[in-house]
Design an enzyme around this catalytic site. Structure first.
Site, PDB file in Angstrom:
ATOM      1  N   ASP A 105      54.575  35.719 -53.500  1.00 32.23           N
ATOM      2  CA  ASP A 105      55.794  35.007 -53.904  1.00 32.23           C
ATOM      3  C   ASP A 105      55.941  35.072 -55.416  1.00 32.23           C
ATOM      4  O   ASP A 105      54.943  35.246 -56.140  1.00 32.23           O
ATOM      5  CB  ASP A 105      55.711  33.530 -53.490  1.00 32.23           C
TER       6      ASP A 105
HETATM    7  N1  URA Z   1      51.220  32.760 -48.844  1.00 33.69           N
HETATM    8  C1  URA Z   1      52.248  32.203 -49.515  1.00 33.69           C
HETATM    9  O1  URA Z   1      52.763  31.174 -49.130  1.00 33.69           O
HETATM   10  N2  URA Z   1      52.673  32.822 -50.622  1.00 33.69           N
HETATM   11  C2  URA Z   1      52.114  33.952 -51.107  1.00 33.69           C
HETATM   12  O2  URA Z   1      52.545  34.456 -52.148  1.00 33.69           O
HETATM   13  C3  URA Z   1      51.051  34.515 -50.394  1.00 33.69           C
HETATM   14  C4  URA Z   1      50.619  33.898 -49.257  1.00 33.69           C
END
Ligand code: URA
Length: 244
Positions: A105
């Site tokens: 993310d």
């Molecule tokens: N899980 C999440 O919620 N975000 C990420 O970036 C990776 C795994």
């Protein structure tokens, strides 16, 4: 080994656009195995032949494997109209060639592998391979042994999907908790949604490991380095080598 057009090889190595490298050839600056190259379309085997520009030999590298310590605010993509992307953090010669292996993310930090080896990338992302990903997180709320037990059974997400069993380790439990979690899938926002299933919010998330590959803790946020031979071999274990 692949035979490729000389102008394509030079352009792929960051020596200029196709047009620019054709100019280099026209200016009689390029030699192949010591002989002047006059045809930009001549076929070469870059791994085997010595290509020189203005007397300087090129070091040909077909496969690129880069570990990045992704900072907050950067998108795990090769292009984006609004945000800086992870490839924008890399040198020009790599930026156009590699893609991120999976996504973090925008606000997640930590280990991101970038490569032009589609085969390795595919194998690491294949759900069948169940490559585990380990994260450190700070959670707004108290994480307890009940959560550990629930994670080990698999968690039902907001769309009713039940995750594979995940390993949750509590480092600190309090109003804010610190944990390590290891998951074997890569569903959208998976870690955040697993905690959300218990009314808990992830305040900070950082990936520490993907399969055998550990984030090099000497890398500052935004820094990168190539994988070592050992790291690459260990990652490939269980996946086929590219046809180098
Ligand atoms: N899980 C999440 O919620 N975000 C990420 O970036 C990776 C795994």
């Amino acid at each position: 080994m692949k035979r490729e057009r000389l102008d394509k090889v030079l352009a792929n190595m960051g020596k200029g656009t196709r047009k620019e490298v054709k100019q280099l050839i026209k200016q009689r600056l390029v030699t192949v195995d010591g002989k002047l190259a006059t045809d930009p379309g001549m076929h070469v085997i870059p791994e085997q032949q010595v290509i020189e520009i203005d007397g300087k030999p090129l070091l040909f590298k077909r496969w690129i494997y880069v570990m990045l310590n992704k900072p907050d605010g950067v998108i795990s993509a090769t292009e984006d109209s609004f945000h800086e992307t992870v490839v924008d953090l890399l040198p020009e010669e790599w930026a156009h060639k590699v893609h991120p292996v999976g996504r973090l993310d925008i606000d997640t930090e930590g280990l991101l592998l970038l490569t032009n080896d589609g085969q390795l990338s595919h194998s690491l992302l294949s759900p069948k391979k169940k490559v585990d990903k380990e994260y450190y997180a700070r959670i707004d709320g108290r994480v307890t042994e009940e959560h550990v037990a629930a994670f080990s059974q698999g968690v039902t997400l907001d769309d009713e999907y039940v995750t594979l069993p995940a390993k949750l380790e509590i480092l600190e439990s309090g109003d804010t908790s610190e944990i390590h979690v290891t998951i074997m899938e890569g569903k959208f926002h998976q870690v955040k949604r697993m905690f959300a299933a218990f009314g808990l919010r992830v305040m900070y998330l950082k990936r520490l490991r993907m399969g055998s590959l550990l984030l090099d803790d000497s890398l500052e946020l935004g820094d990168y380095r190539e994988l070592t031979e050992e790291e690459l071999l260990a990652l490939r274990n269980g996946s086929d080598a590219p046809d180098a």
